[in-house]
Design a protein around this motif. Sequence first.
Motif, PDB file in Angstrom:
ATOM      1  N   ILE A  21       0.860  -1.181   0.000  1.00  0.00           N
ATOM      2  CA  ILE A  21       0.000   0.000   0.000  1.00  0.00           C
ATOM      3  C   ILE A  21       0.900   1.235   0.000  1.00  0.00           C
ATOM      4  O   ILE A  21       1.812   1.343   0.830  1.00  0.00           O
ATOM      5  CB  ILE A  21      -0.910   0.020   1.241  1.00  0.00           C
ATOM      6  CG1 ILE A  21      -1.919  -1.134   1.192  1.00  0.00           C
ATOM      7  CG2 ILE A  21      -1.640   1.360   1.361  1.00  0.00           C
ATOM      8  CD1 ILE A  21      -2.800  -1.234   2.424  1.00  0.00           C
ATOM      9  N   PRO A  22       0.696   2.165  -0.927  1.00  0.00           N
ATOM     10  CA  PRO A  22       1.518   3.383  -0.924  1.00  0.00           C
ATOM     11  C   PRO A  22       1.452   4.103   0.420  1.00  0.00           C
ATOM     12  O   PRO A  22       0.413   4.112   1.088  1.00  0.00           O
ATOM     13  CB  PRO A  22       0.896   4.226  -2.041  1.00  0.00           C
ATOM     14  CG  PRO A  22       0.277   3.226  -2.964  1.00  0.00           C
ATOM     15  CD  PRO A  22      -0.245   2.136  -2.066  1.00  0.00           C
ATOM     16  N   SER A  23       2.562   4.710   0.806  1.00  0.00           N
ATOM     17  CA  SER A  23       2.675   5.312   2.141  1.00  0.00           C
ATOM     18  C   SER A  23       1.747   6.500   2.347  1.00  0.00           C
ATOM     19  O   SER A  23       1.469   6.885   3.494  1.00  0.00           O
ATOM     20  CB  SER A  23       4.122   5.742   2.387  1.00  0.00           C
ATOM     21  OG  SER A  23       4.535   6.689   1.414  1.00  0.00           O
ATOM     22  N   ASP A  24       1.236   7.103   1.260  1.00  0.00           N
ATOM     23  CA  ASP A  24       0.350   8.252   1.431  1.00  0.00           C
ATOM     24  C   ASP A  24      -1.113   7.852   1.605  1.00  0.00           C
ATOM     25  O   ASP A  24      -1.970   8.725   1.784  1.00  0.00           O
ATOM     26  CB  ASP A  24       0.484   9.206   0.247  1.00  0.00           C
ATOM     27  CG  ASP A  24       0.096   8.566  -1.082  1.00  0.00           C
ATOM     28  OD1 ASP A  24       0.381   7.367  -1.271  1.00  0.00           O
ATOM     29  OD2 ASP A  24      -0.507   9.261  -1.920  1.00  0.00           O
ATOM     30  N   LEU A  25      -1.405   6.543   1.586  1.00  0.00           N
ATOM     31  CA  LEU A  25      -2.767   6.062   1.829  1.00  0.00           C
ATOM     32  C   LEU A  25      -2.877   5.498   3.234  1.00  0.00           C
ATOM     33  O   LEU A  25      -1.915   4.920   3.762  1.00  0.00           O
ATOM     34  CB  LEU A  25      -3.143   4.978   0.815  1.00  0.00           C
ATOM     35  CG  LEU A  25      -3.238   5.418  -0.652  1.00  0.00           C
ATOM     36  CD1 LEU A  25      -3.553   4.232  -1.546  1.00  0.00           C
ATOM     37  CD2 LEU A  25      -4.303   6.507  -0.822  1.00  0.00           C
ATOM     38  N   THR A  26      -4.047   5.640   3.844  1.00  0.00           N
ATOM     39  CA  THR A  26      -4.289   5.121   5.188  1.00  0.00           C
ATOM     40  C   THR A  26      -4.611   3.645   5.114  1.00  0.00           C
ATOM     41  O   THR A  26      -5.564   3.246   4.436  1.00  0.00           O
ATOM     42  CB  THR A  26      -5.445   5.864   5.872  1.00  0.00           C
ATOM     43  OG1 THR A  26      -5.148   7.257   5.923  1.00  0.00           O
ATOM     44  CG2 THR A  26      -5.698   5.326   7.267  1.00  0.00           C
ATOM     45  N   PRO A  27      -3.852   2.783   5.799  1.00  0.00           N
ATOM     46  CA  PRO A  27      -4.105   1.342   5.737  1.00  0.00           C
ATOM     47  C   PRO A  27      -5.285   0.941   6.620  1.00  0.00           C
ATOM     48  O   PRO A  27      -5.531   1.535   7.669  1.00  0.00           O
ATOM     49  CB  PRO A  27      -2.810   0.733   6.246  1.00  0.00           C
ATOM     50  CG  PRO A  27      -2.251   1.756   7.189  1.00  0.00           C
ATOM     51  CD  PRO A  27      -2.643   3.087   6.613  1.00  0.00           C
ATOM     52  N   VAL A  28      -5.994  -0.080   6.208  1.00  0.00           N
ATOM     53  CA  VAL A  28      -7.207  -0.506   6.902  1.00  0.00           C
ATOM     54  C   VAL A  28      -6.913  -0.952   8.330  1.00  0.00           C
ATOM     55  O   VAL A  28      -7.768  -0.806   9.219  1.00  0.00           O
ATOM     56  CB  VAL A  28      -7.928  -1.621   6.112  1.00  0.00           C
ATOM     57  CG1 VAL A  28      -7.073  -2.889   6.052  1.00  0.00           C
ATOM     58  CG2 VAL A  28      -9.300  -1.929   6.714  1.00  0.00           C
ATOM     59  N   TRP A  29      -5.721  -1.508   8.592  1.00  0.00           N
ATOM     60  CA  TRP A  29      -5.449  -1.990   9.950  1.00  0.00           C
ATOM     61  C   TRP A  29      -5.362  -0.858  10.973  1.00  0.00           C
ATOM     62  O   TRP A  29      -5.365  -1.116  12.162  1.00  0.00           O
ATOM     63  CB  TRP A  29      -4.204  -2.863   9.994  1.00  0.00           C
ATOM     64  CG  TRP A  29      -2.967  -2.272   9.409  1.00  0.00           C
ATOM     65  CD1 TRP A  29      -2.037  -1.494  10.033  1.00  0.00           C
ATOM     66  CD2 TRP A  29      -2.512  -2.452   8.061  1.00  0.00           C
ATOM     67  NE1 TRP A  29      -1.034  -1.155   9.157  1.00  0.00           N
ATOM     68  CE2 TRP A  29      -1.284  -1.749   7.941  1.00  0.00           C
ATOM     69  CE3 TRP A  29      -2.990  -3.140   6.949  1.00  0.00           C
ATOM     70  CZ2 TRP A  29      -0.560  -1.690   6.757  1.00  0.00           C
ATOM     71  CZ3 TRP A  29      -2.274  -3.100   5.772  1.00  0.00           C
ATOM     72  CH2 TRP A  29      -1.076  -2.378   5.686  1.00  0.00           C
ATOM     73  N   SER A  30      -5.332   0.366  10.503  1.00  0.00           N
ATOM     74  CA  SER A  30      -5.409   1.478  11.458  1.00  0.00           C
ATOM     75  C   SER A  30      -6.782   1.535  12.120  1.00  0.00           C
ATOM     76  O   SER A  30      -6.958   2.209  13.141  1.00  0.00           O
ATOM     77  CB  SER A  30      -5.106   2.803  10.758  1.00  0.00           C
ATOM     78  OG  SER A  30      -6.126   3.131   9.812  1.00  0.00           O
ATOM     79  N   LEU A  31      -7.767   0.836  11.539  1.00  0.00           N
ATOM     80  CA  LEU A  31      -9.115   0.799  12.100  1.00  0.00           C
ATOM     81  C   LEU A  31      -9.352  -0.391  13.019  1.00  0.00           C
ATOM     82  O   LEU A  31     -10.371  -0.462  13.687  1.00  0.00           O
ATOM     83  CB  LEU A  31     -10.159   0.735  10.956  1.00  0.00           C
ATOM     84  CG  LEU A  31     -10.101   1.819   9.889  1.00  0.00           C
ATOM     85  CD1 LEU A  31     -11.163   1.562   8.822  1.00  0.00           C
ATOM     86  CD2 LEU A  31     -10.295   3.191  10.519  1.00  0.00           C
ATOM     87  N   PHE A  32      -8.395  -1.328  13.050  1.00  0.00           N
ATOM     88  CA  PHE A  32      -8.585  -2.539  13.864  1.00  0.00           C
ATOM     89  C   PHE A  32      -8.519  -2.190  15.343  1.00  0.00           C
ATOM     90  O   PHE A  32      -7.784  -1.301  15.749  1.00  0.00           O
ATOM     91  CB  PHE A  32      -7.511  -3.581  13.545  1.00  0.00           C
ATOM     92  CG  PHE A  32      -7.649  -4.219  12.174  1.00  0.00           C
ATOM     93  CD1 PHE A  32      -8.677  -3.866  11.300  1.00  0.00           C
ATOM     94  CD2 PHE A  32      -6.735  -5.183  11.763  1.00  0.00           C
ATOM     95  CE1 PHE A  32      -8.780  -4.461  10.046  1.00  0.00           C
ATOM     96  CE2 PHE A  32      -6.839  -5.779  10.502  1.00  0.00           C
ATOM     97  CZ  PHE A  32      -7.852  -5.417   9.659  1.00  0.00           C
TER      98      PHE A  32
END
Length: 284
Positions: A273-284
Amino acid sequence: MDLRSIEKSTVVPDLHMHSVFSDGNYTPEQLTDMASENGVNLVSLTDHDEIAGNERMQKACEQKNIAFAPGVEISTNYANKEIHIVGLNIDTSCPELIKALQKTKMNRIERAEAISNKLKEMGYSGALEGAMKFVTNPNLVSRIHFAKWLVDIKAAATIDSAFEKFIGSGRPGFVPLKAPTIPQAVNLIRQSGGIPVLAHPGRYGLKDWKLQALLDEFKNAGGKVIEVTTGSHSSKDNTMICQIAREQDFIASTGSDFHRLDTRCPIGKQGDIPSDLTPVWSLF
């Protein structure tokens, strides 16, 4: 392993894969071994309309010190196309989810019988019995099993060509699956405490306004996460969907969509995932 114990910069994820509980070739334990060998430290098992493999996967991940998010991939019907919505970090004991998945599994059996009848009309008798030889979960006979049978009887050279010639969308043996709508699937996943993810949006062959209509349908239903890098995309698709995520403020997920060794990419090798996008695991 608890995800919170992993440094954000060292997360190596694969949040989309399939086991013998749906149409994959490997057990949850074997998938976990492959993930470990490839340095993956965060996984989700996302079997098609099935959650039974999650308990075994979680135990295997605990032994390998891999963070695990229970998952599922729900088939939906959208404009006569089968669109998949992944649910991540779900509660597998949610009654509403269990009931809905059971209904879809019953519909899968009905569809299998209809596909078999269509193939018989085309001169290929015994399709259902043949497909069942490749099924690891009798409640989840799917088109991939018919494709394997068509290859086995040499009606098709490869699984991909079996879809292209016989059972893909618009082909003579195609039968749509009776399935929830996208809003219904998103709601089911949210009821289970999970995160809905639009799976491999670049794979459906939708261009321009048709792809945008799908994204709008998902977003209007409450979906905020899309797969941006996946084994079901070409590198060009990955680039395109990453840009869409930037422009339309989607959170990013990623997964190999691994089924078998001849799948498009190995576990964990679907692209970062490009570093400028928020990864989904930040919501876990």
